[in-house]
Motif scaffolding. Structure first.
Motif, PDB file in Angstrom:
ATOM      1  N   LEU A 144     -11.198   2.907  -4.463  1.00 34.16           N
ATOM      2  CA  LEU A 144     -11.820   2.318  -3.267  1.00 34.16           C
ATOM      3  C   LEU A 144     -13.341   2.398  -3.335  1.00 34.16           C
ATOM      4  N   ASP A 145     -13.868   3.467  -3.919  1.00 38.28           N
ATOM      5  CA  ASP A 145     -15.323   3.573  -4.109  1.00 38.28           C
ATOM      6  C   ASP A 145     -15.830   2.412  -4.962  1.00 38.28           C
ATOM      7  N   LEU A 146     -15.115   2.109  -6.035  1.00 36.16           N
ATOM      8  CA  LEU A 146     -15.521   1.029  -6.941  1.00 36.16           C
ATOM      9  C   LEU A 146     -15.417  -0.336  -6.277  1.00 36.16           C
ATOM     10  N   VAL A 147     -14.387  -0.510  -5.465  1.00 36.85           N
ATOM     11  CA  VAL A 147     -14.227  -1.778  -4.739  1.00 36.85           C
ATOM     12  C   VAL A 147     -15.370  -1.948  -3.739  1.00 36.85           C
ATOM     13  N   GLN A 148     -15.717  -0.852  -3.061  1.00 30.18           N
ATOM     14  CA  GLN A 148     -16.795  -0.896  -2.069  1.00 30.18           C
ATOM     15  C   GLN A 148     -18.133  -1.262  -2.712  1.00 30.18           C
ATOM     16  N   LYS A 149     -18.308  -0.861  -3.971  1.00 30.19           N
ATOM     17  CA  LYS A 149     -19.550  -1.168  -4.685  1.00 30.19           C
ATOM     18  C   LYS A 149     -19.478  -2.516  -5.416  1.00 30.19           C
ATOM     19  N   ASN A 150     -18.435  -3.279  -5.125  1.00 31.48           N
ATOM     20  CA  ASN A 150     -18.241  -4.601  -5.741  1.00 31.48           C
ATOM     21  C   ASN A 150     -18.193  -4.539  -7.269  1.00 31.48           C
ATOM     22  N   ALA A 151     -17.692  -3.406  -7.782  1.00 34.08           N
ATOM     23  CA  ALA A 151     -17.577  -3.253  -9.231  1.00 34.08           C
ATOM     24  C   ALA A 151     -16.216  -3.710  -9.741  1.00 34.08           C
ATOM     25  N   LEU A 152     -15.355  -4.087  -8.799  1.00 35.08           N
ATOM     26  CA  LEU A 152     -13.973  -4.368  -9.168  1.00 35.08           C
ATOM     27  C   LEU A 152     -13.385  -5.450  -8.278  1.00 35.08           C
ATOM     28  N   ASP A 153     -12.693  -6.406  -8.896  1.00 33.14           N
ATOM     29  CA  ASP A 153     -12.010  -7.479  -8.170  1.00 33.14           C
ATOM     30  C   ASP A 153     -10.505  -7.273  -8.298  1.00 33.14           C
ATOM     31  N   LEU A 154      -9.842  -7.009  -7.181  1.00 30.19           N
ATOM     32  CA  LEU A 154      -8.401  -6.745  -7.204  1.00 30.19           C
ATOM     33  C   LEU A 154      -7.562  -7.989  -6.941  1.00 30.19           C
ATOM     34  N   THR A 155      -8.184  -9.121  -6.744  1.00 28.12           N
ATOM     35  CA  THR A 155      -7.436 -10.330  -6.349  1.00 28.12           C
ATOM     36  C   THR A 155      -6.635 -10.941  -7.493  1.00 28.12           C
ATOM     37  N   THR A 156      -6.854 -10.472  -8.730  1.00 24.31           N
ATOM     38  CA  THR A 156      -6.121 -11.037  -9.870  1.00 24.31           C
ATOM     39  C   THR A 156      -4.934 -10.175 -10.292  1.00 24.31           C
ATOM     40  N   VAL A 157      -4.732  -9.036  -9.623  1.00 17.07           N
ATOM     41  CA  VAL A 157      -3.682  -8.091 -10.025  1.00 17.07           C
ATOM     42  C   VAL A 157      -2.298  -8.723  -9.906  1.00 17.07           C
ATOM     43  N   LYS A 158      -1.532  -8.630 -10.980  1.00 20.45           N
ATOM     44  CA  LYS A 158      -0.176  -9.172 -10.986  1.00 20.45           C
ATOM     45  C   LYS A 158       0.891  -8.082 -10.961  1.00 20.45           C
ATOM     46  N   VAL A 159       0.511  -6.868 -11.342  1.00 16.33           N
ATOM     47  CA  VAL A 159       1.467  -5.752 -11.327  1.00 16.33           C
ATOM     48  C   VAL A 159       0.793  -4.527 -10.717  1.00 16.33           C
ATOM     49  N   LEU A 160       1.454  -3.927  -9.725  1.00 19.50           N
ATOM     50  CA  LEU A 160       0.986  -2.685  -9.110  1.00 19.50           C
ATOM     51  C   LEU A 160       2.003  -1.594  -9.410  1.00 19.50           C
ATOM     52  N   VAL A 161       1.514  -0.451  -9.918  1.00 18.10           N
ATOM     53  CA  VAL A 161       2.376   0.706 -10.175  1.00 18.10           C
ATOM     54  C   VAL A 161       1.905   1.870  -9.315  1.00 18.10           C
ATOM     55  N   LEU A 162       2.816   2.458  -8.574  1.00 14.21           N
ATOM     56  CA  LEU A 162       2.543   3.705  -7.845  1.00 14.21           C
ATOM     57  C   LEU A 162       3.306   4.804  -8.570  1.00 14.21           C
ATOM     58  N   ASP A 163       2.603   5.663  -9.298  1.00 18.02           N
ATOM     59  CA  ASP A 163       3.251   6.741 -10.028  1.00 18.02           C
ATOM     60  C   ASP A 163       3.127   8.031  -9.229  1.00 18.02           C
ATOM     61  N   GLU A 164       4.186   8.841  -9.263  1.00 14.33           N
ATOM     62  CA  GLU A 164       4.242  10.077  -8.469  1.00 14.33           C
ATOM     63  C   GLU A 164       3.943   9.761  -7.003  1.00 14.33           C
ATOM     64  N   ALA A 165       4.654   8.777  -6.475  1.00 14.80           N
ATOM     65  CA  ALA A 165       4.398   8.313  -5.106  1.00 14.80           C
ATOM     66  C   ALA A 165       4.573   9.433  -4.087  1.00 14.80           C
ATOM     67  N   ASP A 166       5.562  10.299  -4.299  1.00 12.34           N
ATOM     68  CA  ASP A 166       5.772  11.399  -3.354  1.00 12.34           C
ATOM     69  C   ASP A 166       4.589  12.357  -3.336  1.00 12.34           C
ATOM     70  N   ARG A 167       4.024  12.587  -4.502  1.00 14.86           N
ATOM     71  CA  ARG A 167       2.855  13.480  -4.581  1.00 14.86           C
ATOM     72  C   ARG A 167       1.648  12.851  -3.890  1.00 14.86           C
ATOM     73  N   MET A 168       1.500  11.534  -4.010  1.00 12.77           N
ATOM     74  CA  MET A 168       0.368  10.868  -3.351  1.00 12.77           C
ATOM     75  C   MET A 168       0.466  11.005  -1.838  1.00 12.77           C
ATOM     76  N   LEU A 169       1.679  10.921  -1.311  1.00 10.78           N
ATOM     77  CA  LEU A 169       1.853  11.109   0.120  1.00 10.78           C
ATOM     78  C   LEU A 169       1.566  12.546   0.516  1.00 10.78           C
ATOM     79  N   ASP A 170       2.039  13.496  -0.308  1.00  8.74           N
ATOM     80  CA  ASP A 170       1.793  14.913  -0.028  1.00  8.74           C
ATOM     81  C   ASP A 170       0.299  15.221   0.032  1.00  8.74           C
ATOM     82  N   MET A 171      -0.477  14.531  -0.806  1.00 11.93           N
ATOM     83  CA  MET A 171      -1.914  14.794  -0.900  1.00 11.93           C
ATOM     84  C   MET A 171      -2.730  13.987   0.117  1.00 11.93           C
ATOM     85  N   GLY A 172      -2.036  13.247   0.977  1.00 10.78           N
ATOM     86  CA  GLY A 172      -2.721  12.544   2.053  1.00 10.78           C
ATOM     87  C   GLY A 172      -3.324  11.208   1.663  1.00 10.78           C
ATOM     88  N   PHE A 173      -2.784  10.568   0.626  1.00 11.11           N
ATOM     89  CA  PHE A 173      -3.342   9.305   0.143  1.00 11.11           C
ATOM     90  C   PHE A 173      -2.740   8.065   0.801  1.00 11.11           C
TER      91      PHE A 173
END
Length: 407
Positions: A144-173
């Protein structure tokens, strides 16, 4: 089954073979065809089952086919490459290891990948993104920091992977994840991997995935059968003495030790060093450089004991790690499974020993309830528990409570 039967091209198969993998694991056998079909996937797999290759290999295959068929990808070599796959991971260590896997498997492919995470300067990451990358592995905050600085364009993404999704929720993400998803194109393939599927994870999956295929290659919240587990009752004041004795008596060369606090990790590492055991600590207050060095020294055998907090319970991939010790039991029963899952990976055997004082009996009870079985006890001469020591008053410890959902 052979990797040859999974629909991967010769360059990918050559790279896989050079990693000394001959047969796909169960999660790879099931996940790779689903990902190649373009369907969304919700997969439950224990750590150490090879799940990273389960999504990396088919993504590389998809991307290679797209590069071959699409003229825009050929011309993109001269300009900025569109981002094809975004992989989100909860910790720096896991992100780095996914990045290593991508690098190893794509060595014969014209594919550019990058790993970004916090704790290090953002400027070099922005510089590397200027020419574009095909695959980006990121922790949510830094992304999100990189997106905010316009260093990254996410509009072309064709595949999204959430790895260790349970851990991301545990960590408040959860909020960061939703902010990232809001910036992605609606038409995309979604892959979610999680060691456990709580009600929260299931709800998140429903909001992200579209008619997903479900895969489960292990019992939910279960420990690998390749891990031999023991509980060693010991007085709290003698834990460090017992640990040093066990390491010395059996000449352990590599042991990962979990403590509950950062201070505890530092203190124990210092005490073990005084006992003549080479040790380092790894936790969230350590700089990324210090964490990377400690892990590298541990993997290379320069240190015997790596003392960690739960930040290392996920994502650490230490080949053939023989021993895990719970110096302190975790507050949350599920974290026990993730901690001991650092050993007994792939086809290797491992041993997990928990040093339990009288204060930790409620945690032990919660863990055994989760496992649906008692953990065998071991004893050591000279370390008999003093029955006169009573538990100090403490808050009730149980399995992770379910959060109420507003209707």
């Amino acid at each position: 089954m052979s990797f040859d039967l999974l629909g991967l091209n010769a360059e990918i198969l050559k790279a896989v073979q050079e990693q000394n993998f001959t047969e796909p694991t169960p999660i790879q056998q099931q996940a790779i065809p689903v990902v190649l079909s373009g369907k969304d996937l919700m997969a439950s797999a224990q750590t150490g089952t090879g799940k990273t290759a389960g999504f990396v290999l088919p993504i590389l295959q998809q991307l290679t086919e797209l590069q071959t068929k699409t003229a825009s990808y050929s011309s993109a070599h001269k300009g900025k490459r569109p981002l094809y796959a975004l992989i989100l991971a909860p910790t720096r260590e896991l992100a780095a290891q996914i990045g290593d896997n991508i690098r190893d498997y794509s060595r014969y492919l014209p594919i550019r990948s990058l790993v970004v995470f916090g704790g290090v300067s953002i400027n070099p990451q922005m510089m590397k993104l200027r020419g574009g990358v095909d695959i980006l592995v990121a922790t949510p905050g830094r992304l999100l920091d990189l997106v905010q600085k316009n260093a990254l364009d996410l509009t072309t993404v064709k595949v999204l992977v959430l790895d260790e999704a349970d851990r991301m929720l545990d960590m408040g993400f959860i909020h960061d994840i939703r902010r990232v998803i809001a910036k992605l194109p609606k038409k995309r393939q979604n892959l979610m991997f999680s060691a456990t599927f709580s009600d929260e994870i299931t709800q998140l999956a429903k909001s992200i995935l579209h008619s997903p295929q479900s895969i489960a290659v292990a019992k939910v919240n279960s420990a690998s059968e390749q891990i031999t587990q023991y509980v060693h009752r010991v007085d709290k004041s003698r834990k460090r003495e017992l640990l040093s004795y066990l390491i010395g008596k059996d000449r352990w060369q590599q042991v990962l030790i979990f403590t509950r606090t950062k201070y505890g990790a530092n203190h124990l590492a210092e005490q073990l060093t005084k006992d003549g055991i080479k040790a380092s600590a790894i936790h969230g207050n350590k700089s990324q450089g210090a964490r990377t060095k400690a892990l590298a020294d541990f993997k290379s055998g320069q240190i015997t004991a790596l003392v960690a907090t739960d930040i290392a319970a996920r994502g650490l991939d230490i080949e053939q790690l023989p021993y895990v010790v719970n110096y302190d039991l975790p507050h949350v029963a599920e974290d026990y499974v993730h901690r001991i899952g650092r050993t007994g990976r792939a086809q290797n055997k491992g041993q997990a020993i928990s040093l339990v004082c009288v204060d930790e009996l409620p945690q032990l009870k919660a863990i055994e309830k989760l496992l649906k079985a008692p953990i065998p006890e071991m004893t050591t001469a000279g370390f008999t528990v003093n029955p006169s020591i009573k538990a100090t008053p403490a808050k009730k410890i149980a399995q992770r409570p379910k959060k109420k959902v507003l209707k």
